[in-house]
Design a protein around this motif. Structure first.
Motif, mmCIF file in Angstrom:
data_model
loop_
_atom_site.group_PDB
_atom_site.id
_atom_site.type_symbol
_atom_site.label_atom_id
_atom_site.label_comp_id
_atom_site.label_asym_id
_atom_site.label_seq_id
_atom_site.Cartn_x
_atom_site.Cartn_y
_atom_site.Cartn_z
ATOM 1 N N PHE A 147 0.841 -1.198 0.000
ATOM 2 C CA PHE A 147 0.000 0.000 0.000
ATOM 3 C C PHE A 147 0.875 1.246 0.000
ATOM 4 O O PHE A 147 0.576 2.222 -0.689
ATOM 5 C CB PHE A 147 -0.916 -0.027 1.228
ATOM 6 N N ASN A 148 1.980 1.203 0.747
ATOM 7 C CA ASN A 148 2.901 2.342 0.795
ATOM 8 C C ASN A 148 3.537 2.569 -0.573
ATOM 9 O O ASN A 148 3.753 3.718 -0.977
ATOM 10 C CB ASN A 148 3.968 2.099 1.863
ATOM 11 N N ASN A 149 3.840 1.477 -1.287
ATOM 12 C CA ASN A 149 4.393 1.615 -2.645
ATOM 13 C C ASN A 149 3.388 2.313 -3.560
ATOM 14 O O ASN A 149 3.761 3.180 -4.359
ATOM 15 C CB ASN A 149 4.761 0.249 -3.211
ATOM 16 N N ILE A 150 2.119 1.944 -3.450
ATOM 17 C CA ILE A 150 1.078 2.574 -4.274
ATOM 18 C C ILE A 150 0.954 4.047 -3.897
ATOM 19 O O ILE A 150 0.882 4.919 -4.776
ATOM 20 C CB ILE A 150 -0.269 1.836 -4.098
ATOM 21 N N LEU A 151 0.982 4.322 -2.551
ATOM 22 C CA LEU A 151 0.881 5.716 -2.105
ATOM 23 C C LEU A 151 2.069 6.534 -2.587
ATOM 24 O O LEU A 151 1.914 7.720 -2.900
ATOM 25 C CB LEU A 151 0.798 5.778 -0.583
ATOM 26 N N ALA A 152 3.239 5.919 -2.626
ATOM 27 C CA ALA A 152 4.423 6.644 -3.081
ATOM 28 C C ALA A 152 4.248 7.096 -4.524
ATOM 29 O O ALA A 152 4.587 8.231 -4.886
ATOM 30 C CB ALA A 152 5.663 5.774 -2.935
ATOM 31 N N SER A 153 3.683 6.220 -5.350
ATOM 32 C CA SER A 153 3.489 6.620 -6.752
ATOM 33 C C SER A 153 2.395 7.695 -6.853
ATOM 34 O O SER A 153 2.519 8.654 -7.623
ATOM 35 C CB SER A 153 3.147 5.413 -7.616
ATOM 36 N N VAL A 154 1.320 7.585 -6.030
ATOM 37 C CA VAL A 154 0.265 8.595 -6.053
ATOM 38 C C VAL A 154 0.823 9.931 -5.613
ATOM 39 O O VAL A 154 0.574 10.971 -6.255
ATOM 40 C CB VAL A 154 -0.922 8.154 -5.144
ATOM 41 N N LEU A 155 1.630 9.931 -4.527
ATOM 42 C CA LEU A 155 2.214 11.180 -4.039
ATOM 43 C C LEU A 155 3.201 11.762 -5.055
ATOM 44 O O LEU A 155 3.249 12.982 -5.258
ATOM 45 C CB LEU A 155 2.898 10.945 -2.698
ATOM 46 N N GLU B 290 -5.196 18.666 -1.934
ATOM 47 C CA GLU B 290 -5.976 17.820 -1.031
ATOM 48 C C GLU B 290 -5.600 16.346 -1.203
ATOM 49 O O GLU B 290 -5.479 15.602 -0.228
ATOM 50 C CB GLU B 290 -7.478 18.015 -1.274
ATOM 51 N N VAL B 291 -5.408 15.945 -2.471
ATOM 52 C CA VAL B 291 -4.981 14.565 -2.729
ATOM 53 C C VAL B 291 -3.618 14.315 -2.098
ATOM 54 O O VAL B 291 -3.387 13.271 -1.465
ATOM 55 C CB VAL B 291 -4.942 14.282 -4.261
ATOM 56 N N TYR B 292 -2.705 15.275 -2.194
ATOM 57 C CA TYR B 292 -1.372 15.121 -1.651
ATOM 58 C C TYR B 292 -1.412 15.003 -0.129
ATOM 59 O O TYR B 292 -0.756 14.154 0.468
ATOM 60 C CB TYR B 292 -0.506 16.311 -2.079
ATOM 61 N N ILE B 293 -2.227 15.861 0.517
ATOM 62 C CA ILE B 293 -2.348 15.839 1.981
ATOM 63 C C ILE B 293 -2.946 14.493 2.447
ATOM 64 O O ILE B 293 -2.451 13.860 3.401
ATOM 65 C CB ILE B 293 -3.180 17.022 2.477
ATOM 66 N N ALA B 294 -3.983 14.013 1.765
ATOM 67 C CA ALA B 294 -4.608 12.731 2.124
ATOM 68 C C ALA B 294 -3.613 11.574 1.924
ATOM 69 O O ALA B 294 -3.569 10.636 2.715
ATOM 70 C CB ALA B 294 -5.870 12.516 1.296
ATOM 71 N N GLY B 295 -2.835 11.634 0.873
ATOM 72 C CA GLY B 295 -1.826 10.596 0.606
ATOM 73 C C GLY B 295 -0.765 10.556 1.709
ATOM 74 O O GLY B 295 -0.325 9.490 2.141
ATOM 75 N N LYS B 296 -0.345 11.751 2.180
ATOM 76 C CA LYS B 296 0.646 11.786 3.255
ATOM 77 C C LYS B 296 0.082 11.216 4.534
ATOM 78 O O LYS B 296 0.764 10.485 5.263
ATOM 79 C CB LYS B 296 1.099 13.229 3.497
ATOM 80 N N ARG B 297 -1.202 11.506 4.835
ATOM 81 C CA ARG B 297 -1.842 10.936 6.019
ATOM 82 C C ARG B 297 -1.930 9.418 5.891
ATOM 83 O O ARG B 297 -1.708 8.689 6.837
ATOM 84 C CB ARG B 297 -3.232 11.520 6.208
ATOM 85 N N ALA B 298 -2.284 8.950 4.716
ATOM 86 C CA ALA B 298 -2.412 7.529 4.487
ATOM 87 C C ALA B 298 -1.056 6.825 4.594
ATOM 88 O O ALA B 298 -0.953 5.696 5.065
ATOM 89 C CB ALA B 298 -3.030 7.266 3.113
ATOM 90 N N ARG B 299 -0.023 7.507 4.194
ATOM 91 C CA ARG B 299 1.299 6.910 4.288
ATOM 92 C C ARG B 299 1.689 6.712 5.736
ATOM 93 O O ARG B 299 2.242 5.749 6.165
ATOM 94 C CB ARG B 299 2.324 7.812 3.601
#
Length: 168
Positions: free
Chosen positions: A129-137, A159-168
């Motif tokens: 999941f972190n790998n997927i988030l890394a590509s999204v970020l 907003e997408v970037y902030i949510a991705g950082k929280r998810a990471r």
């Protein structure tokens, strides 16, 4: 001194032929020498016997002391062995009582292995999941660089970037 006295006596008091005087003097000298040698041998034997008796008494005292020390060591070692025997009996009793504890710990270990397997699975999922988030970020940052700041699209990407950082 005895020889000289005898020689003077035989020459002056009793006139005797020279052959008898020489034989008599030789006999007296031989007897005297033999007596001295025997006396010397007896003296040496007596001294040796005295010395050997003295050394024997010393050695007997040493043997007595060593026997006493040995007896003390035997008593001490016997006490040590009795203490060791008592300790071993206690350890055997403790080992028997710990058998139940061992079985209980084995059950806990099996449970821990199960939890470890679940943790490994969860860690693998989190990693993916972190790998997927890394590509999204990463793509969100690239898109933010391409868009004009303050635009509506920039706000949505932010907003997408902030949510991705929280998810990471």
């Amino acid at each position: 001194l005895l020889l000289v006295g005898n020689l003077l006596f035989m020459l002056h008091v009793i006139p005797a032929p020279a052959e008898i005087v020489v034989n008599s003097t030789f006999y007296l000298f031989s007897a005297n020498l033999l007596g001295m040698l025997i006396a010397r041998y007896l003296e040496i034997s007596a001294r040796r016997d005295f010395y050997l008796e003295y050394r024997l008494s010393q050695e007997m005292q040493k043997v007595e002391q060593l026997n006493q020390q040995l007896e003390q060591r035997v008593i001490a070692r016997t006490d040590e062995l009795q203490q060791s025997n008592t300790q071993l009996s206690e350890k055997i009793a403790a080992l028997k009582s710990s058998e139940f504890e061992k079985n209980k710990l084995e059950l806990q270990l099996r449970q821990a292995y199960k939890m470890e397997a679940i943790g490994t699975l969860a860690g693998g999922i989190a990693h993916d999941f972190n790998n997927i988030l890394a590509s999204v970020l990463g793509y969100t940052e690239l898109a933010l660089d391409d868009v004009e700041r303050g635009s509506r699209l920039s706000d949505h990407l932010q907003e997408v970037y902030i949510a991705g950082k929280r998810a990471r």
